[in-house]
Design an enzyme around this catalytic site. Structure first.
Site, short mmCIF file in Angstrom:
data_model
loop_
_atom_site.label_atom_id
_atom_site.label_comp_id
_atom_site.label_asym_id
_atom_site.label_seq_id
_atom_site.Cartn_x
_atom_site.Cartn_y
_atom_site.Cartn_z
CB VAL A 172 -0.90 0.33 1.86
CG1 VAL A 172 -1.82 1.13 0.97
CG2 VAL A 172 -1.71 -1.18 1.08
CE LYS A 173 2.63 6.84 -4.46
NZ LYS A 173 2.78 6.85 -5.89
#
Ligand code: R5P
Length: 262
Positions: A172-173
């Protein structure tokens, strides 16, 4: 998780440090010729030796990256809007999984817009992409895009990151915020941070340092690298923090030295 998926993830997050410096150069998918990326090849090529992964669209990959470069690709596969629209959350999947495989991508990236008008659609996009990623062993990076109205605080980002991981994203960014440890703690998959708008180099290095200290596995950084006075110096300074646990002073000195000698 099968062997192929684990292998692709290990190409993105380097096993010797457990960290990654992803170079984000996908901005044109809705921003057009972003400052610093007007001629993608010119900006990206000198940075490739210092990036662990390139995050970009298939258009820039095909036209501007030499296929002989040995660098893992994370392909942006969501889009379908432009900066001229008020609501940027109206995204669909713009590149098929078959195309990602043909382009030898290690991973695919898609934005989710939690709390935005098209939240539901983007979350279903993510779920569908994860199903396809699992089928073919391609890692899925969820990008927690923030709508204009959204606060970038630990409560909101923690919500978006947790939802992304619950829906099956492998990575996840998100954005760094006060209390980032809480976001890391409640997200059971690795987190990388975006750099956001261009800020002074020292501040961007401090942001990187704080995110790593709080448990991020690295960065997926764009503008604070390619809009820097010296992009090649900046990416090496970021690497020093991410892979060598350097302090902000050490990294900034490296930036200044490389910049002065180039
Ligand atoms: C959104 O435009 C993209 O996913 C960017 O790659 C992302 O925002 C990271 O780039 P930056 O460090 O410039 O925020």
């Amino acid at each position: 998780m099968d062997w192929g998926l684990r292998n692709r993830l290990a190409r993105i997050i380097k096993p010797d440090t457990g960290r990654t410096v992803m170079l984000a150069v996908d901005h044109g998918y809705f921003l057009g010729p972003t400052t610093g990326l007007e001629v993608p090849r010119k900006t990206i090529e000198p940075l490739i030796p210092y990036a662990d992964t390139l995050m970009l669209t298939r258009g820039v990959l095909r036209t501007s990256i030499d296929p002989s470069f040995d660098i893992p690709i994370v392909l942006r596969v969501s889009g379908g809007n432009s900066i001229l629209k008020d609501d940027l959350s109206d995204e669909g999947i713009i590149t098929s999984m078959e195309e990602a495989i043909r382009l030898n991508a290690a991973g695919v990236a898609l934005s989710i817009y939690v709390g935005s008008p098209h939240e539901h659609q983007t979350l279903l996009n993510l779920s569908k992409l994860v199903d396809e990623g699992e089928k073919y062993g391609i890692a899925v990076l969820a990008v927690t895009a923030v709508g204009k109205e959204m606060a970038r605080d630990a409560r909101y980002l923690g919500l978006a990151c947790r939802i992304a991981s619950e829906l099956g994203a492998h990575l996840v960014k998100t954005y760094y915020c006060e209390g980032f440890e809480k976001v890391v703690e409640s997200t059971p998959v690795p987190l990388v941070i975006a750099g956001g708008k261009k800020i002074p180099e020292r501040d961007a290095l401090e942001l990187t340092f704080k995110a790593i200290q709080a448990g991020a596995v690295g960065v997926d950084m764009g503008r604070n690298i390619f809009q820097s006075d010296s992009p090649v110096a900046m990416i090496q300074a970021v690497r020093k923090i991410v892979h060598e646990n350097a302090t902000v002073d050490e990294a900034y000195n490296l930036y200044e030295n490389i910049k002065a000698s180039s």
